[in-house]
Design a protein around this motif. Structure first.
Motif, PDB file in Angstrom:
ATOM      1  N   PRO A 165       0.825  -1.208   0.000  1.00  0.00           N
ATOM      2  CA  PRO A 165       0.000   0.000   0.000  1.00  0.00           C
ATOM      3  C   PRO A 165       0.865   1.267   0.000  1.00  0.00           C
ATOM      4  N   ALA A 166       0.302   2.348  -0.523  1.00  0.00           N
ATOM      5  CA  ALA A 166       1.040   3.608  -0.600  1.00  0.00           C
ATOM      6  C   ALA A 166       1.445   4.125   0.767  1.00  0.00           C
ATOM      7  N   ASP A 167       0.642   3.829   1.788  1.00  0.00           N
ATOM      8  CA  ASP A 167       0.944   4.338   3.129  1.00  0.00           C
ATOM      9  C   ASP A 167       1.807   3.381   3.943  1.00  0.00           C
ATOM     10  N   SER A 168       2.354   2.369   3.277  1.00  0.00           N
ATOM     11  CA  SER A 168       3.212   1.428   3.994  1.00  0.00           C
ATOM     12  C   SER A 168       4.500   2.107   4.426  1.00  0.00           C
ATOM     13  N   ALA A 169       4.956   1.799   5.615  1.00  0.00           N
ATOM     14  CA  ALA A 169       6.207   2.370   6.114  1.00  0.00           C
ATOM     15  C   ALA A 169       7.413   1.578   5.642  1.00  0.00           C
ATOM     16  N   GLN A 170       7.165   0.504   4.886  1.00  0.00           N
ATOM     17  CA  GLN A 170       8.242  -0.373   4.436  1.00  0.00           C
ATOM     18  C   GLN A 170       8.559  -0.155   2.959  1.00  0.00           C
ATOM     19  N   GLY A 259     -10.531   9.433 -16.341  1.00  0.00           N
ATOM     20  CA  GLY A 259     -10.279  10.361 -15.242  1.00  0.00           C
ATOM     21  C   GLY A 259      -9.184   9.860 -14.328  1.00  0.00           C
ATOM     22  N   ALA A 260      -8.777  10.732 -13.416  1.00  0.00           N
ATOM     23  CA  ALA A 260      -7.680  10.408 -12.501  1.00  0.00           C
ATOM     24  C   ALA A 260      -8.062   9.276 -11.559  1.00  0.00           C
ATOM     25  N   VAL A 261      -7.080   8.412 -11.289  1.00  0.00           N
ATOM     26  CA  VAL A 261      -7.253   7.303 -10.353  1.00  0.00           C
ATOM     27  C   VAL A 261      -6.171   7.436  -9.288  1.00  0.00           C
ATOM     28  N   ALA A 262      -6.564   7.435  -8.034  1.00  0.00           N
ATOM     29  CA  ALA A 262      -5.587   7.567  -6.948  1.00  0.00           C
ATOM     30  C   ALA A 262      -4.560   6.452  -7.035  1.00  0.00           C
ATOM     31  N   GLY A 263      -3.285   6.826  -6.942  1.00  0.00           N
ATOM     32  CA  GLY A 263      -2.225   5.833  -6.941  1.00  0.00           C
ATOM     33  C   GLY A 263      -1.815   5.337  -8.306  1.00  0.00           C
ATOM     34  N   LEU A 264      -2.335   5.963  -9.387  1.00  0.00           N
ATOM     35  CA  LEU A 264      -2.029   5.497 -10.733  1.00  0.00           C
ATOM     36  C   LEU A 264      -1.536   6.649 -11.604  1.00  0.00           C
ATOM     37  N   SER A 265      -0.365   6.462 -12.229  1.00  0.00           N
ATOM     38  CA  SER A 265       0.183   7.416 -13.193  1.00  0.00           C
ATOM     39  C   SER A 265       0.323   6.737 -14.544  1.00  0.00           C
ATOM     40  N   THR A 266       0.367   7.543 -15.620  1.00  0.00           N
ATOM     41  CA  THR A 266       0.560   6.996 -16.960  1.00  0.00           C
ATOM     42  C   THR A 266       1.699   7.717 -17.669  1.00  0.00           C
ATOM     43  N   VAL A 267       2.410   6.972 -18.505  1.00  0.00           N
ATOM     44  CA  VAL A 267       3.499   7.523 -19.326  1.00  0.00           C
ATOM     45  C   VAL A 267       3.382   6.907 -20.715  1.00  0.00           C
ATOM     46  N   ASP A 268       3.369   7.751 -21.750  1.00  0.00           N
ATOM     47  CA  ASP A 268       3.355   7.219 -23.111  1.00  0.00           C
ATOM     48  C   ASP A 268       4.734   7.353 -23.757  1.00  0.00           C
ATOM     49  N   THR A 269       4.860   6.835 -24.971  1.00  0.00           N
ATOM     50  CA  THR A 269       6.117   6.863 -25.740  1.00  0.00           C
ATOM     51  C   THR A 269       7.225   6.094 -25.020  1.00  0.00           C
ATOM     52  N   ALA A 270       6.859   5.055 -24.290  1.00  0.00           N
ATOM     53  CA  ALA A 270       7.849   4.269 -23.540  1.00  0.00           C
ATOM     54  C   ALA A 270       8.672   3.360 -24.429  1.00  0.00           C
ATOM     55  N   GLU A 271       8.361   3.298 -25.731  1.00  0.00           N
ATOM     56  CA  GLU A 271       9.202   2.527 -26.629  1.00  0.00           C
ATOM     57  C   GLU A 271      10.550   3.216 -26.874  1.00  0.00           C
ATOM     58  N   SER A 272      10.629   4.515 -26.543  1.00  0.00           N
ATOM     59  CA  SER A 272      11.870   5.274 -26.698  1.00  0.00           C
ATOM     60  C   SER A 272      12.607   5.341 -25.368  1.00  0.00           C
ATOM     61  N   VAL A 273      13.914   5.576 -25.440  1.00  0.00           N
ATOM     62  CA  VAL A 273      14.700   5.710 -24.210  1.00  0.00           C
ATOM     63  C   VAL A 273      14.201   6.898 -23.399  1.00  0.00           C
ATOM     64  N   SER A 274      13.854   7.985 -24.082  1.00  0.00           N
ATOM     65  CA  SER A 274      13.341   9.164 -23.380  1.00  0.00           C
ATOM     66  C   SER A 274      12.071   8.823 -22.602  1.00  0.00           C
ATOM     67  N   GLY A 275      11.192   8.024 -23.226  1.00  0.00           N
ATOM     68  CA  GLY A 275       9.977   7.609 -22.531  1.00  0.00           C
ATOM     69  C   GLY A 275      10.269   6.709 -21.353  1.00  0.00           C
ATOM     70  N   GLN A 276      11.292   5.892 -21.464  1.00  0.00           N
ATOM     71  CA  GLN A 276      11.681   5.019 -20.351  1.00  0.00           C
ATOM     72  C   GLN A 276      12.277   5.827 -19.200  1.00  0.00           C
ATOM     73  N   VAL A 277      13.021   6.879 -19.538  1.00  0.00           N
ATOM     74  CA  VAL A 277      13.527   7.790 -18.492  1.00  0.00           C
ATOM     75  C   VAL A 277      12.352   8.444 -17.779  1.00  0.00           C
ATOM     76  N   LEU A 286       5.913   9.023  -7.947  1.00  0.00           N
ATOM     77  CA  LEU A 286       4.896   8.227  -7.266  1.00  0.00           C
ATOM     78  C   LEU A 286       5.344   7.882  -5.853  1.00  0.00           C
ATOM     79  N   GLY A 287       6.642   7.639  -5.700  1.00  0.00           N
ATOM     80  CA  GLY A 287       7.169   7.364  -4.367  1.00  0.00           C
ATOM     81  C   GLY A 287       7.048   8.551  -3.425  1.00  0.00           C
ATOM     82  N   ARG A 288       6.932   9.749  -4.007  1.00  0.00           N
ATOM     83  CA  ARG A 288       6.731  10.964  -3.198  1.00  0.00           C
ATOM     84  C   ARG A 288       5.250  11.313  -3.056  1.00  0.00           C
ATOM     85  N   GLY A 289       4.406  10.471  -3.639  1.00  0.00           N
ATOM     86  CA  GLY A 289       2.966  10.702  -3.532  1.00  0.00           C
ATOM     87  C   GLY A 289       2.375  11.508  -4.666  1.00  0.00           C
ATOM     88  N   ASN A 290       3.141  11.718  -5.754  1.00  0.00           N
ATOM     89  CA  ASN A 290       2.655  12.518  -6.880  1.00  0.00           C
ATOM     90  C   ASN A 290       2.266  11.625  -8.055  1.00  0.00           C
TER      91      ASN A 290
END
Length: 308
Positions: A165-170, A259-277, A286-290
């Motif tokens: 879970p996002a609120d896990s201390a581990q 629409g927005a879903v809590a705890g879910l982000s999206t990234v497109d163009t991941a076939e490129s190195v720039s998208g993977q970065v 996401l680890g910071r809660g964003n």
């Protein structure tokens, strides 16, 4: 005889006159055609030069991105654990590139779960309904809502098995008996393949395949989209895919249009190195809660997430 000869001469004169009259326009028509062909050839050569220039620029951009990527992501995932989900149709090169950058960023992949092709089709519904209902009954402590569909239960169960879970201390948690039972059940049913799970991770990245070929096939996007939305309710996840997946026929497009879903982000163009970065930076955010939607195709939050 004289009359016959005069007729023959008359016919010859008419034919000669016709040829003389037609020769001028015909010659002009041939010249016009030659000029048009020359102009068309010139345009083709110009286009070929433009294509070659674009390819050279793309090759340079890819090489530059590959050379600088490790430095761009260095230590942004230091001490973090990541589960990798490979959805149906995911490009192995993209999955491998993301895994390599997770390591370069200081993170550790604790499991990879590859969805079988059947999990990209609505025809899996009956099997998933029966299996996940049985699993939910066997694990009453998971408190899966009674109203959840089979695909929603699938997402919740998988998140419990390999995520936190996002609120896990581990940063990680043991790959315990419950996790083993869930993953074993999904594997035995032929729905997924798990590669060397060692722990439950506090971050997850899911890599999607390309867009569907047509609107009818795109209806099956509801399967992975529902699973991922449900997964995000239990464990934060970045969903990354190729540029085509961000359109109306792709999984990313389906997720973004909902629409927005809590705890879910999206990234497109991941076939490129720039998208993977960008995917790695999205995991760090996401680890910071964003959360957000980033990339180059209708990404409402811009090309990259905030760096801090």
């Amino acid at each position: 005889m004289r009359s016959w000869v005069m007729r023959l001469v008359g016919v010859a004169l008419v034919l000669a006159l016709g040829i003389a009259i037609g020769a001028g326009p015909l010659q002009k028509s041939n010249q016009t055609r030659d000029d048009e062909l020359t102009a068309q050839k010139r345009k083709v050569v110009e286009k070929e030069h433009q294509i070659a220039s674009l390819r050279a620029g793309e090759k340079y951009s890819s090489a530059y991105a590959a050379a600088t990527a490790p430095d761009l992501v260095r230590n942004v995932l230091k001490g973090r654990s990541v589960t990798v989900l490979a959805l149906p149709g995911a490009d192995p090169n993209t999955v491998g590139g993301v895994r390599n950058l997770i390591a370069a960023a200081g993170g550790k992949v604790t499991a990879q779960v590859t969805f079988k092709p059947v999990m990209g089709r609505a025809s899996s519904r009956q099997l998933v309904e029966a299996l996940t209902s049985q699993m939910a009954t066997q694990n009453p402590d998971l408190q899966i809502p009674a109203t959840a569909s089979g695909f929603q239960r699938f997402g919740l169960l998988l998140a419990r098995a390999v995520g936190l879970p996002a609120d896990s201390a581990q940063d990680t948690a043991p790959y315990d008996e419950t996790a083993v039972g869930i993953v074993s059940g999904l594997q035995t049913a032929g729905l997924v393949t798990a590669t060397d799970p060692t722990a439950r991770a506090d971050l997850t990245v899911a890599v999607t395949g390309p867009a569907a070929e047509n609107a009818d096939a795109a209806g099956a996007n509801a399967v992975p989209a529902t699973i991922l939305q449900s997964y995000a309710g239990q464990a934060p996840v970045v969903v990354a895919g190729p540029a085509s997946a961000a359109g109306p026929l792709g999984v990313l497009g389906s997720l973004r249009s909902g629409g927005a879903v809590a705890g879910l982000s999206t990234v497109d163009t991941a076939e490129s190195v720039s998208g993977q970065v960008t995917t790695i930076l999205a995991l760090a955010a996401l680890g910071r809660g964003n959360t957000g939607s980033w990339g180059g195709v209708d990404a409402k939050d811009g090309p990259v997430p905030p760096l801090s």
